[in-house]
Each structure stands twice: as C-alpha cells, then as structure tokens.
Design an enzyme around this catalytic site. Structure first.
Site, PDB file in Angstrom:
ATOM      1  N   CYS A 352     -18.546  29.916 -41.991  1.00 46.93           N
ATOM      2  CA  CYS A 352     -19.288  31.046 -42.106  1.00 46.93           C
ATOM      3  C   CYS A 352     -18.524  32.359 -41.215  1.00 46.93           C
ATOM      4  O   CYS A 352     -18.746  33.511 -42.067  1.00 46.93           O
ATOM      5  CB  CYS A 352     -20.735  30.974 -41.145  1.00 46.93           C
ATOM      6  SG  CYS A 352     -21.150  29.183 -40.678  1.00 46.93           S
ATOM      7  N   ARG A 381     -15.301  18.267 -37.538  1.00 50.96           N
ATOM      8  CA  ARG A 381     -16.501  18.276 -36.462  1.00 50.96           C
ATOM      9  C   ARG A 381     -16.359  16.871 -35.860  1.00 50.96           C
ATOM     10  O   ARG A 381     -16.254  15.653 -36.231  1.00 50.96           O
ATOM     11  CB  ARG A 381     -17.910  18.454 -37.221  1.00 50.96           C
ATOM     12  CG  ARG A 381     -18.156  19.577 -37.838  1.00 50.96           C
ATOM     13  CD  ARG A 381     -19.535  19.662 -38.275  1.00 50.96           C
ATOM     14  NE  ARG A 381     -19.571  20.990 -39.010  1.00 50.96           N
ATOM     15  CZ  ARG A 381     -20.769  21.325 -39.829  1.00 50.96           C
ATOM     16  NH1 ARG A 381     -21.669  20.612 -39.829  1.00 50.96           N
ATOM     17  NH2 ARG A 381     -20.576  22.479 -40.535  1.00 50.96           N
ATOM     18  N   GLN A 399     -17.264  21.442 -47.691  1.00 48.18           N
ATOM     19  CA  GLN A 399     -18.407  22.113 -47.778  1.00 48.18           C
ATOM     20  C   GLN A 399     -18.564  22.830 -48.995  1.00 48.18           C
ATOM     21  O   GLN A 399     -17.495  23.426 -49.076  1.00 48.18           O
ATOM     22  CB  GLN A 399     -19.116  22.790 -46.673  1.00 48.18           C
ATOM     23  CG  GLN A 399     -19.300  21.892 -45.496  1.00 48.18           C
ATOM     24  CD  GLN A 399     -20.076  22.719 -44.305  1.00 48.18           C
ATOM     25  OE1 GLN A 399     -19.442  23.461 -43.787  1.00 48.18           O
ATOM     26  NE2 GLN A 399     -21.268  22.318 -44.028  1.00 48.18           N
ATOM     27  N   ASP A 401     -19.680  25.749 -49.624  1.00 44.35           N
ATOM     28  CA  ASP A 401     -20.245  26.521 -48.720  1.00 44.35           C
ATOM     29  C   ASP A 401     -20.341  28.082 -49.456  1.00 44.35           C
ATOM     30  O   ASP A 401     -19.484  28.539 -49.830  1.00 44.35           O
ATOM     31  CB  ASP A 401     -19.339  26.911 -47.601  1.00 44.35           C
ATOM     32  CG  ASP A 401     -20.236  26.621 -46.251  1.00 44.35           C
ATOM     33  OD1 ASP A 401     -21.439  26.821 -46.357  1.00 44.35           O
ATOM     34  OD2 ASP A 401     -19.617  26.522 -45.143  1.00 44.35           O
ATOM     35  N   HIS A 403     -22.013  32.201 -48.981  1.00 43.61           N
ATOM     36  CA  HIS A 403     -22.715  33.032 -47.822  1.00 43.61           C
ATOM     37  C   HIS A 403     -22.822  34.340 -48.842  1.00 43.61           C
ATOM     38  O   HIS A 403     -22.188  34.767 -49.685  1.00 43.61           O
ATOM     39  CB  HIS A 403     -21.907  33.339 -46.810  1.00 43.61           C
ATOM     40  CG  HIS A 403     -21.831  32.262 -45.921  1.00 43.61           C
ATOM     41  ND1 HIS A 403     -20.677  31.334 -46.035  1.00 43.61           N
ATOM     42  CD2 HIS A 403     -22.557  31.792 -44.772  1.00 43.61           C
ATOM     43  CE1 HIS A 403     -21.152  30.373 -45.003  1.00 43.61           C
ATOM     44  NE2 HIS A 403     -21.871  30.386 -44.417  1.00 43.61           N
ATOM     45  N   LYS A 484     -35.692  28.334 -42.665  1.00 47.88           N
ATOM     46  CA  LYS A 484     -34.623  27.706 -43.626  1.00 47.88           C
ATOM     47  C   LYS A 484     -35.470  26.864 -44.540  1.00 47.88           C
ATOM     48  O   LYS A 484     -36.502  26.373 -44.290  1.00 47.88           O
ATOM     49  CB  LYS A 484     -33.527  26.838 -43.007  1.00 47.88           C
ATOM     50  CG  LYS A 484     -33.891  25.984 -42.222  1.00 47.88           C
ATOM     51  CD  LYS A 484     -32.848  25.016 -41.627  1.00 47.88           C
ATOM     52  CE  LYS A 484     -33.519  23.795 -40.775  1.00 47.88           C
ATOM     53  NZ  LYS A 484     -32.339  22.841 -40.554  1.00 47.88           N
ATOM     54  N   HIS A 530     -26.920  31.423 -45.554  1.00 47.10           N
ATOM     55  CA  HIS A 530     -26.084  30.431 -45.865  1.00 47.10           C
ATOM     56  C   HIS A 530     -26.920  29.558 -46.881  1.00 47.10           C
ATOM     57  O   HIS A 530     -27.811  29.151 -46.693  1.00 47.10           O
ATOM     58  CB  HIS A 530     -26.094  29.737 -44.585  1.00 47.10           C
ATOM     59  CG  HIS A 530     -25.732  30.255 -43.307  1.00 47.10           C
ATOM     60  ND1 HIS A 530     -24.474  30.063 -42.743  1.00 47.10           N
ATOM     61  CD2 HIS A 530     -26.367  31.459 -42.523  1.00 47.10           C
ATOM     62  CE1 HIS A 530     -24.453  30.934 -41.665  1.00 47.10           C
ATOM     63  NE2 HIS A 530     -25.464  31.509 -41.641  1.00 47.10           N
TER      64      HIS A 530
END
Length: 655
Positions: A352, A381, A399, A401, A403, A484, A530
């Site tokens: 992000c 992670r 990911q 991902d 945004h 979310k 997100h």
C-alpha cells in the site's frame, strides 16, 4: 410471591415456581426440549442449565443443534480429555483446553520421560468413554484468587492464569478472560479427584457427551511464546450426533487426500527445500505454468476493468514505514531491518505505501479520479515457524493488490463495481457459494469522521445487498482506519475459505497528506480502498489445488493434453498431432517410454484432462482416441480437428 415469569425469544412469557432453574424451564416447555437442553442464555449471558431463574428475566434454552450448544459440548469434551490424561499420567499438569472451530484441544506437560503420540490416543479415548459412561455431573463453584491458587497447587500454568487475572497489570493474554470468571474464579468438579478452572457453562453431566474423536498430537509453546515451555497438545472433534461426527470425519479424510502440500509434491508443482527456510517455496515448471495462467487472467481482467499496472521495490527506507504507521502497529510481523549506507531498510510487508507514493507523485484533479492501481507485488512477513503452513501461510508471497483512490461521491458506485468484479473472478475459478462479513467501526480509537464512516459502511452494505450476497455484520470488527468486507468461498467438500477483502482506509491518505483538486478549485482528501481479490497468489493456488483435488479444469491445467503413440511406427503422426495442438495454444506433451497401459495410467495419475492414443487407424484418418479425465469410456476415431474445436472452446469458456 410463589411464582416468577420469564420471557422467551419469541416474546412469549412462561410462569414457573420461584426457585425454578433452566432445566425446569426446559421441562415445562416440553419433554423434547428437556432432553435436548444443554445450557441457558439468561439475560444475554450463557449459564449452566441448573442456574436459578429470576422474575422478569429474558431466557433461551441452548440445545446441541445451535452454535452455542456445539461450543459448550466441545468445551465439555475437552474437560473430559483433561480428566482422562491426568488420570492416565500421574504427575502430569494441564494448561488450557478451549473449544475451537469444529472441535477442541487441550495442552499438557507430562512427567519427565513421558510423551504423547498418536498411539497414545487409543487409551485416552477409552478412558474418556468410561468417564462419559459414568454420567459424572459438572458441578460449579466460585472462590477467591487465594483459594483458587490452593486448588490448583501443582499446576503452574493454571496458577499463572490465576495470578494474571488477579493482577491486570501483568495480564498478557486474551485467553485469561475465557478461562476465569472475573473477581470470583469459577471451577467445575466432576469427581473428588478432578477439578478444572473454567468460566463455563458446561453440559449437565458427562452422559450428554460421546460423539467425539481424538485426531492428533502436536507441540505448542505455552502462551504461543517460543521462550516458554513446549507443551503437548491433543486435538479432537466433537459433534451433537453420530451422523454429524461421521460426516465430519469423512470430510477430514477427504481434506487429507486434498492437502495441497501432498498434491504439490505428487504432481510436481511446488516444493519447500529446507535450505530456503520455513514458509518459502520454489515453483516447479508445472506449478509455475498454473501460476502464470492465473496471473495472466488476473492482469487481463484488471486491464479490462480500468486498472493501471504498477510495480514497486521489495524494500524501502524505515521512514516510509514510520509514516505509514507499520513500524508502530505491525513491526512484529516485519522482517528485521537492514543497515546500508547509513540508512535502515525493511523488506516490505505490504504494497500500500508504494501505491500511495505513486498517487502522490503528481497533483491530481477530481477529473483524474478514480485512479485504480494494480500490482502483483511480493511481500515478506515474519510468521512464527509453528504458524507456517505450506502455501496457505507463507513468509514470502505475492498479493494481487489493488488500491483505488476516489472522491466520496464516487464511493458508492466504486464499491458496487468492485464487488461485482471480485465475484466474477472467483466464479471463473469455479467458486459459486459465497458468504460475506461486513465489519463496522471499532469501539476503540479510530480515525475519520462519523459521517465518513457512516457513508463508507452504508456503501459497503448497499454493495452487498445489490449483489444479493449473503452476509453477516461484525459490529466493531473493522480496522481503526476503516470498515471492510471479507468474502468467504465454499470449496468442493464444504470448507469455507476467506479470500477477498475490500477495505476502506481513512488513515493513509491523512498520514501521507494525499489530495486532489476538486471542482471548487480547493484541495480535498481522497478516499482510499484496499482490494485483495485472491488474497495472495500462493494461498489462492493452494485453495484451488485442494478444491479440485489436483484435477485442474482444462484452462488451468499445466498439461492439457498428452499424446501417446501406440508404437514407434506412430511417432511421426504423434509429433504432427502435438504440433497441431500447440499451434492453437494448447499445452501438450508426448509420452513414448513405457508400455501403453502404464502410460495411460500415468496420465490419469497426473490428472491430465485429455490423454490421446494414436495408432494405425488414426495415422491414415487424422483421428485420435480420446481418454477424457473422469470418463470411463474411450472415444475412438475422433477427428483431430473436431477434438481441437471441442477443447479450445472448453478452454475459452473456462468450463
């Protein structure tokens, strides 16, 4: 007053004698309920069935066919497990034994030299059934902390919990609240020889139990801390009926056959060499082929959906993570820092902040919005080694991902479009049963105005209802930075997997001072969304591998067609078939090395969608013999072009 009145869930009232208990209420309603009753919900709190009722109370009888009843049944079975183990292993001590999804566990420290194994479970199971047969009552009592410590003498883990509960300044686990009863610490005694500390409630007696199975033995650090003692954990499952238990055990057996780690090895897709370290995998050619198809499909869909593809580095200076807040609230899950050129760098745990940097790279106008950025970004992670689980929980993963940056006026339409997009992609991979969870503003500290939270939550709710997606609301379950939606899918054997997330974020735009120029010529702060669709490529791959038990649909299969010449004389024609199939984009290989029957079996074991056998008749007629996966009958004399049309259509339609 000789009577009291209580209110049932349907709003009706029931009059009983003063001193009546939950068991009396169940019997007054009917013999069927009296037999099925396990516990009572009294004014919103779960209590034992023997608790006395008060005038004006709101009550509900808890039965084994409810979620609460199943949890009570499982937790009670965990207590019987503890009683059995402590009886069979003199000198053993116990720690915690909660109910968990579909079952329970209990942690033990055994005397020196004693070790639990899967073979130990048979004797423990037999002892548990003796206890159940005896119909021992669960008798509750409450004492102060000093007395509780005396009762738990010789059991240091229980005493630690008591001390922690009694001194909130040293409390270090949410689990304490599940085990204690507050100022007065509650215990349940089954016999003079066995007592356990527990909040409760429990079933009235052990005779209400019995449909259980002990599953496995594992190691578990006390309080999840690898610096604390390693305990021995027994896992079990418990259900309300023999039928339900049998169905669950069948599902577990099927799940074991579908374990993605096992299938990944058998099908030569992925491996986890020890030299890499826990949670890190290498992708073999066949696995990489499936991954490539997944990623290509994702890229194509995102481009069609108005997203712009971006890339970001794998590390960044600490100042980025300080500004984003990750070093404040996520540091424990980040890899250690690297010192270079007098600066501290961290491997990225999330994508992000990089996308925020891209948005912030130039001044934006409301006319530019929405801006939708997409990246297949690899993150790192630090998961505890005991938590790592193949591709389902890795330390390095990619990911899908996205945004989205938009105005508040755009939010409603953007959320509805996002949800449609997510569901259409999940359906393309073969999922058609969904369950969503809407998480709202937490009671604790959160950022953003009430109006913004209300609008965002309403937008998420409207998107769910427009999509006619079943959902539950988790009040206060949102992150501090926004509400979310999480979307679960149900797989082929009924398991639920949480995959996709839509998350509103009012925090990063503020931290990074993001803005756009509105129609009024003034600066405004954008809303950030997100969106992880697959969650991670690795985890999604593992889920679909288990969903299909390795038999990928043809469009995803690493090898879609295998060609088998009957004899050497058919090699030239088989090569022509291979080249023709490849010319239309199919993934094909050829196998010539063993007897034909074994080659056909190998193709089935490899779960290849189509195995083609070519012999004398096929050479002259331009035909093939088709062995389709899952179909017993062999199709003979199928024109090659007819087969090609059929398979290419299947791939194009992603059937």
């Amino acid at each position: 007053m000789s009577t009291l009145q209580v209110t049932l869930p349907d709003g009706s009232a029931r009059t009983l004698k003063v001193g009546a208990t939950g068991a009396d209420l169940a019997a007054d309603i009917g013999p069927g309920l009296a037999k099925a009753a396990l516990a009572l919900e009294l004014n919103g709190e779960l209590v034992d069935l023997g608790v006395g009722l008060s005038d004006g109370a709101s009550v509900a009888v808890i039965t084994e066919d409810s979620a609460e009843g199943l949890e009570i049944l499982r937790h009670s079975t965990a207590h019987v497990l503890a009683q059995a183990v402590l009886g069979l292993y003199p000198g053993a001590t116990f720690a915690i034994g909660p109910a968990i999804e579909n079952g329970f566990y209990y942690d033990f420290e055994l005397p020196e030299g004693a070790t639990l194994t899967d073979e130990s479970l048979e004797a423990i199971d037999a002892r548990m059934r003796e206890i159940i047969e005896q119909g021992q009552p669960f008798e509750r009592s409450e004492v102060d902390a000093t007395s509780a410590l005396e009762i738990m003498e010789g059991h240091p883990f229980k005493q630690e919990i008591i001390e922690s509960v009694s001194n909130p300044e040293v409390a270090d686990s949410d689990l304490d609240d599940e085990i204690s009863g507050g100022d007065a610490i509650s215990f349940y005694r089954n016999t003079p020889d066995f007592v356990d500390m527990c909040r409760g409630p429990h079933v009235p007696s052990t005779s209400r139990l019995g449909h259980f199975a002990l599953r496995s033995v594992a190691g578990a650090y006390w309080r999840g801390d690898e610096k604390r003692p390693m305990l021995q954990r027994i896992y079990g499952t418990a259900w309300a009926s023999r039928k339900a238990l049998k169905q669950h055990l069948h599902m577990l057996a099927e799940a074991e056959k579908r374990d993605h780690r096992r299938l990944a090895t058998e099908l030569d897709l992925v491996s986890w060499p020890e030299e890499l370290g826990p949670g890190l995998a290498v992708w073999h050619p066949k696995g990489a082929q499936v991954r490539r198809v997944m990623e290509d499909y994702s890229r194509d869909r995102h481009e069609e959906g108005g997203y712009e593809l971006v890339f970001s580095p794998h590390i960044a200076k600490s100042m980025l993570w300080e500004t984003s807040g990750h070093l404040d609230f996520y540091a424990d899950s980040m890899y250690p820092p690297m010192e270079m050129d007098g600066t501290t760098y961290y491997p990225k745990p999330m994508n992000c902040p990089f996308h925020v940097m891209i948005y912030r790279s130039s001044q934006r106008s409301y006319r530019d919005l929405p801006i939708r950025l997409f990246e297949l970004g690899t993150v790192y992670r630090y998961e505890l080694s005991g938590a790592v689980h193949g591709l389902l929980r890795s330390r390095g993963f990619t990911q899908d991902d996205s945004h989205i940056f938009c105005t508040t006026d755009m939010l409603q339409d953007e959320l509805a479009s996002l949800l449609d997009f997510v569901l259409s992609v999940l359906r393309a991979f073969g999922f058609d049963e969904f369950q969503a969870k809407l998480s709202t503003r937490p009671v604790e500290k959160s950022v953003g105005s009430d109006d913004l939270w209300d609008m965002a939550t309403s937008g998420l709710r409207d998107a769910l209802e427009t999509a006619e997606l079943p959902y539950v609301v988790e009040e206060g379950g949102g992150a501090f930075y926004g509400p979310k939606i999480d979307i679960d899918v149900r797989d082929a054997i009924g398991r639920s997997w949480q995959l996709s997330t839509l998350q509103l974020d009012f925090n990063l735009p503020e931290r990074f001072e993001l803005s756009y120029i509105g129609a009024d010529g003034q600066k405004h702060q954008p809303v950030m969304i997100h969106r992880a669709l697959m969650g991670s490529i690795e985890r999604f791959f593992a889920v679909i591998l288990e969903h299909y038990a390795g038999a990928f649909p043809t469009w995803l299969a690493p090898i879609q067609v295998r060609v088998l010449p009957v004899a050497d004389a058919h090699d030239d024609y088989s090569d022509e078939v291979v080249q023709r199939l490849r010319s239309v984009g199919l993934r094909v290989d050829v196998d010539r090395n063993e007897p034909l029957g074994k080659r056909v079996r190998n193709g089935k074991i490899a779960k290849i969608p189509y195995v083609l056998v070519v012999g004398d008749d096929d050479v002259g007629a331009s035909t093939v013999g088709v062995n389709e996966r899952g179909v017993a009958e062999v199709e003979r004399d199928v024109a090659l072009e007819t087969f090609i049309e059929r398979v290419t259509d299947e791939v194009a339609q992603r059937r």
